[in-house]
Design a protein around this motif. Structure first.
Motif, PDB file in Angstrom:
ATOM      1  N   MET A 145       0.701  -1.100  -0.037  1.00 44.81           N
ATOM      2  CA  MET A 145      -0.148   0.151   0.042  1.00 44.81           C
ATOM      3  C   MET A 145       0.813   1.281  -0.034  1.00 44.81           C
ATOM      4  N   MET A 146       1.920   0.983   0.549  1.00 46.48           N
ATOM      5  CA  MET A 146       2.785   2.288   0.899  1.00 46.48           C
ATOM      6  C   MET A 146       3.488   2.658  -0.665  1.00 46.48           C
ATOM      7  N   GLU A 147       3.830   1.573  -1.189  1.00 50.51           N
ATOM      8  CA  GLU A 147       4.588   1.815  -2.491  1.00 50.51           C
ATOM      9  C   GLU A 147       3.633   2.245  -3.664  1.00 50.51           C
ATOM     10  N   LEU A 148       2.530   1.671  -3.447  1.00 51.18           N
ATOM     11  CA  LEU A 148       1.316   2.220  -4.449  1.00 51.18           C
ATOM     12  C   LEU A 148       0.914   3.626  -4.194  1.00 51.18           C
ATOM     13  N   ALA A 149       1.031   4.123  -2.993  1.00 51.64           N
ATOM     14  CA  ALA A 149       0.731   5.586  -2.749  1.00 51.64           C
ATOM     15  C   ALA A 149       1.891   6.335  -3.112  1.00 51.64           C
ATOM     16  N   ASP A 150       3.232   5.839  -2.975  1.00 52.61           N
ATOM     17  CA  ASP A 150       4.354   6.816  -3.531  1.00 52.61           C
ATOM     18  C   ASP A 150       4.123   6.812  -4.778  1.00 52.61           C
ATOM     19  N   VAL A 151       3.726   5.747  -5.709  1.00 45.96           N
ATOM     20  CA  VAL A 151       3.754   5.831  -6.950  1.00 45.96           C
ATOM     21  C   VAL A 151       2.877   7.033  -7.494  1.00 45.96           C
ATOM     22  N   ARG A 152       1.645   6.798  -6.877  1.00 41.90           N
ATOM     23  CA  ARG A 152       0.534   7.655  -7.289  1.00 41.90           C
ATOM     24  C   ARG A 152       0.847   9.088  -7.013  1.00 41.90           C
ATOM     25  N   LYS A 153       1.362   9.412  -5.949  1.00 41.50           N
ATOM     26  CA  LYS A 153       1.603  10.832  -5.392  1.00 41.50           C
ATOM     27  C   LYS A 153       2.917  11.381  -6.422  1.00 41.50           C
ATOM     28  N   ASN A 154       3.706  10.523  -6.755  1.00 44.22           N
ATOM     29  CA  ASN A 154       5.030  11.053  -7.495  1.00 44.22           C
ATOM     30  C   ASN A 154       4.656  10.702  -9.059  1.00 44.22           C
ATOM     31  N   GLY A 155       3.621  10.602  -9.572  1.00 49.41           N
ATOM     32  CA  GLY A 155       3.271  10.427 -11.003  1.00 49.41           C
ATOM     33  C   GLY A 155       4.400   9.566 -11.626  1.00 49.41           C
ATOM     34  N   GLU A 156       4.672   8.486 -11.245  1.00 53.74           N
ATOM     35  CA  GLU A 156       5.663   7.617 -11.770  1.00 53.74           C
ATOM     36  C   GLU A 156       5.212   6.535 -12.694  1.00 53.74           C
ATOM     37  N   GLY A 157       4.306   6.912 -13.621  1.00 54.61           N
ATOM     38  CA  GLY A 157       3.852   6.018 -14.725  1.00 54.61           C
ATOM     39  C   GLY A 157       2.668   5.494 -14.693  1.00 54.61           C
ATOM     40  N   MET A 158       2.007   5.510 -13.560  1.00 53.07           N
ATOM     41  CA  MET A 158       0.631   4.864 -13.194  1.00 53.07           C
ATOM     42  C   MET A 158      -0.463   6.059 -12.919  1.00 53.07           C
ATOM     43  N   GLU A 159      -0.385   6.855 -13.885  1.00 52.91           N
ATOM     44  CA  GLU A 159      -1.056   7.978 -13.776  1.00 52.91           C
ATOM     45  C   GLU A 159      -2.535   7.879 -13.369  1.00 52.91           C
ATOM     46  N   TYR A 160      -3.142   6.788 -13.726  1.00 54.11           N
ATOM     47  CA  TYR A 160      -4.526   6.617 -13.514  1.00 54.11           C
ATOM     48  C   TYR A 160      -4.804   6.064 -12.261  1.00 54.11           C
ATOM     49  N   LEU A 161      -4.108   5.932 -11.248  1.00 50.41           N
ATOM     50  CA  LEU A 161      -4.468   5.784 -10.009  1.00 50.41           C
ATOM     51  C   LEU A 161      -5.413   6.677  -9.051  1.00 50.41           C
ATOM     52  N   ARG A 162      -6.179   6.185  -8.394  1.00 49.88           N
ATOM     53  CA  ARG A 162      -6.851   6.993  -7.561  1.00 49.88           C
ATOM     54  C   ARG A 162      -6.621   6.658  -6.101  1.00 49.88           C
ATOM     55  N   PRO A 163      -7.010   7.295  -5.044  1.00 46.65           N
ATOM     56  CA  PRO A 163      -6.415   7.301  -3.560  1.00 46.65           C
ATOM     57  C   PRO A 163      -6.909   5.959  -2.898  1.00 46.65           C
ATOM     58  N   ASP A 164      -8.155   5.419  -3.132  1.00 43.02           N
ATOM     59  CA  ASP A 164      -8.557   4.293  -2.457  1.00 43.02           C
ATOM     60  C   ASP A 164      -8.042   3.069  -2.882  1.00 43.02           C
ATOM     61  N   ALA A 165      -7.352   2.099  -1.721  1.00 38.01           N
ATOM     62  CA  ALA A 165      -6.943   0.872  -2.325  1.00 38.01           C
ATOM     63  C   ALA A 165      -6.899  -0.155  -1.149  1.00 38.01           C
ATOM     64  N   LYS A 166      -6.710  -1.393  -1.296  1.00 42.16           N
ATOM     65  CA  LYS A 166      -6.568  -2.504  -0.251  1.00 42.16           C
ATOM     66  C   LYS A 166      -5.599  -3.287  -0.669  1.00 42.16           C
ATOM     67  N   ALA A 167      -4.974  -4.069  -0.038  1.00 41.58           N
ATOM     68  CA  ALA A 167      -4.036  -5.374  -0.327  1.00 41.58           C
ATOM     69  C   ALA A 167      -4.128  -6.324   0.905  1.00 41.58           C
ATOM     70  N   GLN A 168      -4.160  -7.494   0.242  1.00 46.21           N
ATOM     71  CA  GLN A 168      -4.113  -8.655   1.221  1.00 46.21           C
ATOM     72  C   GLN A 168      -3.224  -9.864   0.818  1.00 46.21           C
ATOM     73  N   VAL A 169      -2.464 -10.410   1.942  1.00 43.32           N
ATOM     74  CA  VAL A 169      -1.408 -11.294   1.467  1.00 43.32           C
ATOM     75  C   VAL A 169      -1.752 -12.332   2.409  1.00 43.32           C
TER      76      VAL A 169
END
Length: 418
Positions: A145-169
């Motif tokens: 989740m932290m990595e996904l947020a970093d990519v979203r906020k830094n605009g690193e190639g996944m520009e379509y991301l929105r803030p809501d997300a969940k992960a399960q391992v």
């Protein structure tokens, strides 16, 4: 026989986590201007609306609207198309003064006799599975989740991301409780609409597997990295589409992610939430103290896994009990019960003593409100707060003080190793 264990995490843009962060931001501002503030702040978020409720007794006056909008903006809800945005959402406050009946049980002329703000039991847990003494499945879920947020906020190639997300391992364990492999990774992330739903899902899955997962693996120790293999299954946005999300897709409430906040279902939980509560509420402060104790017990080599419990009666300072379970991994002569008695004699777990030891009257809480309260890195940071009249203060505070390994020597001195 092997078995499987699963934990989940959610992003800072998940509705419940938005609520937690707003509650803790309000708490931080009140503590910054009045360290003796008594706060129990609850937040509800839904389509285009934030509702604040709870009890506050403080000399400080803060701009609730400004604080709330600042949190929402920082998370990334700045687009009216999401039907929840920092600039346009309505904010209603129903906060009132703390009950005098509760206050008379907490406040004392002699600070160390300060009573617990409520009854209840609190747990701490630690395990050798990871470097930060946290359960592996939860640790990995937070990292994703932290990595996904970093990519979203830094605009690193996944520009379509929105803030809501969940992960399960899901992690596979051997019969001697050692992690063997990562069996399954599930990630659901909110995204902008695509023209073609099937193409959208394929791209998101490809980007997460080929970009996000490698970034997470790169930061793991080699032994944990090797748990991911060709048999690991990935389920990315398994419903096929996740455009409607955030508070428009699901209302959010403070304190509704208590398992994400703690140990991902490992150990135990007393049921009390953390966010929005000042440290006189032992739901929060004693849970931090028990995490500190469990982590130091394991780090001291006393055992490989530890669960500790403490309980309180409202208005009373001394805890009702201290319980320790080392799950048969103890490396000392003393029994778990004897260890608990030794620790209770040595360390002070009265509420005021906990506040002082971990510096809990400082504005340190907004950082805890996403990606877990436990297993984080202790650090010093400078924070700026603006009061209701525009006055500004800057403070340097220590975050996650309960994660320090600073009593291992004292614990070793209490016991006899086998």
């Amino acid at each position: 026989m092997s078995y499987y264990f699963t934990s989940e995490s959610v992003s800072e843009g998940h509705p419940d986590k938005i609520a937690d962060q707003i509650s803790d931001a309000i708490l931080d501002h009140l503590l910054a201007f009045d360290a003796e503030s008594k706060v129990a702040c609850e937040t509800l978020v839904t389509t285009g609306q934030v509702i604040l409720a709870g009890e506050v007794n403080s000399k400080a006056y803060v701009d609730l609207q400004q604080i709330t909008r600042g949190v929402i903006s920082k998370i990334g809800y700045n687009n009216s198309e999401l039907n929840f945005s920092a600039e346009s959402c309505g904010i209603l406050s129903a906060i009132h003064e703390q009950s005098s009946d509760i206050r008379q049980g907490v406040d004392r002329e002699e600070k160390l006799q300060q009573g617990a703000g409520d009854q209840g039991m609190m747990f701490g847990y630690a395990t050798r599975e990871t470097e930060d003494y946290m359960p592996l499945a939860l640790d990995l879920s937070h990292r994703l989740m932290m990595e996904l947020a970093d990519v979203r906020k830094n605009g690193e190639g996944m520009e379509y991301l929105r803030p809501d997300a969940k992960a399960q391992v899901t992690v596979e364990y051997s019969d001697d409780n050692q992690p063997v492999s990562v069996k399954t990774v599930v990630i659901s992330t909110q995204h902008d609409p695509f023209g073609d739903d099937e193409a959208m899902q394929q791209r998101i899955k490809r980007d997460i597997i080929q970009y996000i997962i490698p970034r997470v693996l790169q930061k793991l120790p080699i032994e944990l990295r090797n748990l991911f293999n060709t048999e690991t299954e990935y389920h990315i946005n398994p419903t096929g589409k996740f455009v409607i999300g955030g508070p428009h897709g699901d209302s959010g409430l403070t304190g509704r992610k208590i398992i994400v906040d703690t140990y991902g279902g490992k150990g135990a939980h007393g049921g009390g939430a953390f966010s929005g509560k000042d440290p006189s509420k032992v739901d929060r402060s004693a849970a931090y103290a028990m995490r500190h104790l469990a982590k130091n017990i394991v780090a001291a080599g006393i055992c490989d896994e530890a669960l500790v419990q403490v309980s309180y009666a409202i208005g009373m300072a001394r805890p009702m009990n201290l319980f320790i379970n080392t799950y048969g991994t103890s490396k000392i002569v003393e029994s778990d019960a004897a260890l608990a008695n030794l620790i209770l004699d040595k360390f002070d777990y009265r509420p005021y003593a906990i506040e002082q030891r971990f510096k809990l009257r400082n504005p340190i809480y907004q950082e805890t409100a996403s990606y877990g309260h436990m297993g984080r890195k202790p650090q010093s940071v400078k924070k700026t707060f603006i009061g209701n009249g525009g006055e500004k203060i800057e403070v340097e505070v220590e975050l996650f003080t309960w994660e320090k390994l600073d009593i291992t020597d004292e614990l070793k001195a209490l016991v006899q190793f086998k």
